[in-house]
Design a protein around this motif. Sequence first.
Motif, mmCIF file in Angstrom:
data_model
loop_
_atom_site.group_PDB
_atom_site.id
_atom_site.type_symbol
_atom_site.label_atom_id
_atom_site.label_comp_id
_atom_site.label_asym_id
_atom_site.label_seq_id
_atom_site.Cartn_x
_atom_site.Cartn_y
_atom_site.Cartn_z
ATOM 1 N N SER A 266 40.411 67.844 -30.100
ATOM 2 C CA SER A 266 41.333 66.809 -29.772
ATOM 3 C C SER A 266 41.940 65.141 -30.229
ATOM 4 N N ALA A 267 40.641 64.766 -31.260
ATOM 5 C CA ALA A 267 41.079 63.288 -32.009
ATOM 6 C C ALA A 267 41.893 63.856 -32.979
ATOM 7 N N PHE A 268 42.608 64.497 -33.676
ATOM 8 C CA PHE A 268 43.757 64.143 -34.584
ATOM 9 C C PHE A 268 45.348 64.855 -33.612
ATOM 10 N N ASP A 269 46.368 64.566 -34.192
ATOM 11 C CA ASP A 269 47.391 64.217 -34.038
ATOM 12 C C ASP A 269 47.827 65.630 -34.152
ATOM 13 N N LEU B 283 36.197 62.885 -42.916
ATOM 14 C CA LEU B 283 37.024 62.718 -42.086
ATOM 15 C C LEU B 283 36.065 61.854 -40.841
ATOM 16 N N LEU B 284 36.460 61.340 -40.545
ATOM 17 C CA LEU B 284 36.362 60.580 -38.778
ATOM 18 C C LEU B 284 36.829 60.443 -38.067
ATOM 19 N N ALA B 285 36.028 60.803 -36.737
ATOM 20 C CA ALA B 285 37.315 61.071 -35.717
ATOM 21 C C ALA B 285 36.345 60.694 -34.058
ATOM 22 N N VAL B 286 36.791 60.045 -33.509
ATOM 23 C CA VAL B 286 36.763 59.490 -31.932
ATOM 24 C C VAL B 286 37.575 60.775 -31.082
ATOM 25 N N SER B 287 36.915 60.595 -30.174
ATOM 26 C CA SER B 287 37.445 61.771 -28.841
ATOM 27 C C SER B 287 38.610 60.672 -28.168
ATOM 28 N N TRP C 92 37.413 58.015 -25.296
ATOM 29 C CA TRP C 92 36.067 57.120 -26.497
ATOM 30 C C TRP C 92 36.294 56.597 -27.133
ATOM 31 N N ARG C 93 38.093 56.592 -27.454
ATOM 32 C CA ARG C 93 38.146 55.402 -28.593
ATOM 33 C C ARG C 93 37.974 53.268 -28.011
ATOM 34 N N GLY C 94 38.063 52.512 -28.986
ATOM 35 C CA GLY C 94 38.403 51.243 -28.829
ATOM 36 C C GLY C 94 37.032 50.874 -28.368
ATOM 37 N N ARG C 95 36.302 51.514 -28.181
ATOM 38 C CA ARG C 95 34.578 50.972 -27.894
ATOM 39 C C ARG C 95 33.103 50.698 -29.192
ATOM 40 N N GLY C 96 33.426 50.790 -30.350
ATOM 41 C CA GLY C 96 32.742 50.700 -31.309
ATOM 42 C C GLY C 96 32.453 51.949 -32.483
ATOM 43 N N ILE C 97 32.781 52.827 -31.309
ATOM 44 C CA ILE C 97 32.091 54.220 -31.856
ATOM 45 C C ILE C 97 32.497 54.778 -33.587
ATOM 46 N N GLY C 98 34.125 54.176 -33.755
ATOM 47 C CA GLY C 98 34.239 55.131 -35.064
ATOM 48 C C GLY C 98 32.949 54.185 -35.817
ATOM 49 N N GLU C 99 33.740 52.558 -35.550
ATOM 50 C CA GLU C 99 33.248 51.696 -36.420
ATOM 51 C C GLU C 99 31.229 52.127 -37.134
ATOM 52 N N ALA C 100 30.929 52.000 -35.563
ATOM 53 C CA ALA C 100 28.891 53.198 -35.815
ATOM 54 C C ALA C 100 29.175 54.012 -36.385
ATOM 55 N N SER D 49 50.117 55.753 -42.468
ATOM 56 C CA SER D 49 50.812 54.636 -41.220
ATOM 57 C C SER D 49 49.558 55.400 -39.995
ATOM 58 N N ASN D 50 48.096 55.160 -39.962
ATOM 59 C CA ASN D 50 47.000 55.921 -39.550
ATOM 60 C C ASN D 50 46.450 54.175 -38.955
ATOM 61 N N ILE D 51 46.072 54.665 -37.970
ATOM 62 C CA ILE D 51 45.411 52.738 -38.054
ATOM 63 C C ILE D 51 44.588 53.171 -38.242
ATOM 64 N N ALA D 52 43.729 53.672 -38.719
ATOM 65 C CA ALA D 52 42.090 53.761 -38.959
ATOM 66 C C ALA D 52 41.884 52.925 -40.130
ATOM 67 N N LYS E 73 42.639 49.370 -40.406
ATOM 68 C CA LYS E 73 42.413 48.529 -39.685
ATOM 69 C C LYS E 73 40.715 48.992 -39.565
ATOM 70 N N LEU E 74 40.358 50.037 -39.397
ATOM 71 C CA LEU E 74 38.458 49.705 -39.181
ATOM 72 C C LEU E 74 37.959 49.816 -40.564
ATOM 73 N N TYR E 75 38.730 50.065 -41.849
ATOM 74 C CA TYR E 75 38.663 50.626 -43.458
ATOM 75 C C TYR E 75 37.763 49.540 -43.841
ATOM 76 N N GLU E 76 39.142 48.736 -43.346
ATOM 77 C CA GLU E 76 39.982 47.430 -44.051
ATOM 78 C C GLU E 76 38.479 46.231 -43.019
ATOM 79 N N LYS E 77 38.383 46.505 -41.826
ATOM 80 C CA LYS E 77 36.807 45.157 -40.991
ATOM 81 C C LYS E 77 36.263 45.964 -42.248
ATOM 82 N N LEU E 78 36.010 46.935 -42.520
ATOM 83 C CA LEU E 78 34.440 46.850 -43.389
ATOM 84 C C LEU E 78 33.975 47.225 -44.533
HETATM 85 C C1 LIG Z 1 40.224 56.135 -36.215
HETATM 86 C C2 LIG Z 1 38.960 56.091 -35.263
HETATM 87 C C3 LIG Z 1 38.006 56.704 -35.703
HETATM 88 C C4 LIG Z 1 38.660 54.442 -35.087
HETATM 89 O O1 LIG Z 1 37.826 55.094 -33.697
HETATM 90 P P1 LIG Z 1 37.266 53.834 -32.256
HETATM 91 O O2 LIG Z 1 35.868 54.442 -31.957
HETATM 92 O O3 LIG Z 1 38.588 53.822 -32.094
HETATM 93 O O4 LIG Z 1 37.301 52.418 -33.453
HETATM 94 P P2 LIG Z 1 36.213 51.262 -32.935
HETATM 95 O O5 LIG Z 1 36.244 51.239 -31.750
HETATM 96 O O6 LIG Z 1 35.334 51.471 -33.985
HETATM 97 O O7 LIG Z 1 37.307 50.428 -33.783
HETATM 98 C C5 LIG Z 1 36.289 49.563 -34.439
HETATM 99 C C6 LIG Z 1 37.507 48.769 -35.249
HETATM 100 O O8 LIG Z 1 38.814 49.492 -35.812
HETATM 101 C C7 LIG Z 1 39.855 48.989 -35.637
HETATM 102 N N1 LIG Z 1 40.519 49.909 -34.646
HETATM 103 C C8 LIG Z 1 40.511 51.034 -34.506
HETATM 104 N N2 LIG Z 1 41.032 51.188 -33.431
HETATM 105 C C9 LIG Z 1 42.242 50.246 -33.799
HETATM 106 C C10 LIG Z 1 44.074 50.298 -33.033
HETATM 107 N N3 LIG Z 1 44.636 51.819 -32.183
HETATM 108 N N4 LIG Z 1 44.321 49.762 -33.243
HETATM 109 C C11 LIG Z 1 44.043 48.318 -33.669
HETATM 110 N N5 LIG Z 1 42.810 48.486 -34.543
HETATM 111 C C12 LIG Z 1 41.815 49.932 -34.100
HETATM 112 C C13 LIG Z 1 39.548 47.261 -35.551
HETATM 113 O O9 LIG Z 1 39.662 46.617 -36.485
HETATM 114 C C14 LIG Z 1 38.296 47.851 -34.146
HETATM 115 O O10 LIG Z 1 37.772 46.269 -34.117
HETATM 116 P P3 LIG Z 1 37.634 45.038 -33.538
HETATM 117 O O11 LIG Z 1 37.908 46.024 -31.515
HETATM 118 O O12 LIG Z 1 36.160 44.464 -33.473
HETATM 119 O O13 LIG Z 1 38.846 45.055 -33.393
HETATM 120 C C15 LIG Z 1 40.101 56.857 -34.084
HETATM 121 O O14 LIG Z 1 41.169 56.504 -34.214
HETATM 122 C C16 LIG Z 1 39.881 58.364 -34.203
HETATM 123 O O15 LIG Z 1 39.490 59.302 -34.256
HETATM 124 N N6 LIG Z 1 41.659 58.260 -34.604
HETATM 125 C C17 LIG Z 1 42.006 59.933 -34.916
HETATM 126 C C18 LIG Z 1 41.344 60.581 -36.007
HETATM 127 C C19 LIG Z 1 41.925 59.825 -37.190
HETATM 128 O O16 LIG Z 1 43.069 60.292 -38.289
HETATM 129 N N7 LIG Z 1 40.684 59.189 -38.454
HETATM 130 C C20 LIG Z 1 40.670 59.498 -39.686
HETATM 131 C C21 LIG Z 1 41.327 59.555 -40.645
HETATM 132 S S1 LIG Z 1 39.900 60.587 -41.317
#
Ligand SMILES: CC(C)(COP(=O)(O)OP(=O)(O)OC[C@H]1O[C@@H](n2cnc3c(N)ncnc32)[C@H](O)[C@@H]1OP(=O)(O)O)[C@@H](O)C(=O)NCCC(=O)NCCS
Length: 159
Positions: A27-30, A79-83, A86-94, A118-121, A123-128
Amino acid sequence: MTPRMTLDTYEESERNALGDAMDVMVSAFDPAFGEAWTLPQLAGVMAMPGTWLTIARVDAAPLGFALVRSVLDECELLLLAVSPLWRGRGIGEALLNDALRTARLKGIRSMNLEVRASNIAIKLYEKLGFEYVHRRPGYYRGNDGQLHDALSFRLDMLG
Ligand SMILES: CC(C)(COP(=O)(O)OP(=O)(O)OC[C@H]1O[C@@H](n2cnc3c(N)ncnc32)[C@H](O)[C@@H]1OP(=O)(O)O)[C@@H](O)C(=O)NCCC(=O)NCCS
C-alpha cells in the motif's frame, strides 16, 4: 507518535515479520515508480548478515517499517515506508530515529541512503540531519519507462 504504537526489530535471518512488512509495502509505494520490493527480494536481503527490519504496529496491525543493511561500521537505509492512512503522525520519523539509535548501539558510524529526487521523504531525511552527497541522473526507471534522478544522502553519527 501515536501512544499505542510499538516498534519491533527483527535481525537477519528472522523471517517471521516479512509478511507484516509486505502488508505495508503493497500500500505504501506508488506503483508508478515501481519502487516496492517483492517478498523474495525482501527475504533475500533479510538473509544477509548485518540486516535488520523494524516494524511499527498499532494493536498488532503493521503500519510501517524500516529496513537497514550494515557492513562493518556503515549502514544503508534500504526502505522506509508508512501505510498511507497513517502518514503525517510522526511514524516515519520514529522509525528512522529508531534505525539511527539501533545503528549507534551497533557501533555504526554512518547511515547512507538513495532516494528518488522527487520523493517527499527527502524532507524527513533533511529534518533528521542527513546531508546531500550526490545526484545520479536517470538512475531509476518508473513503470511507464520514465527515468528519475536519484539523490544520495549521508548522516555521520560520530559523537
Ligand atoms: C516518507 C514516509 C515514510 C514518511 O512517513 P510519515 O510517517 O508520513 O512521516 P512523519 O509523519 O514522521 O513526518 C516527519 C517529517 O517528515 C517530513 N514530511 C513527511 N511527509 C511529508 C509531506 N507529505 N510533506 C512535507 N514534509 C513531510 C516533515 O519534515 C515531517 O516533520 P513535521 O511533521 O515536523 O513537518 C511516507 O511518506 C512513505 O511511506 N512514503 C512512501 C514510501 C517511500 O517513498 N519511502 C521513502 C523511500 S524508501
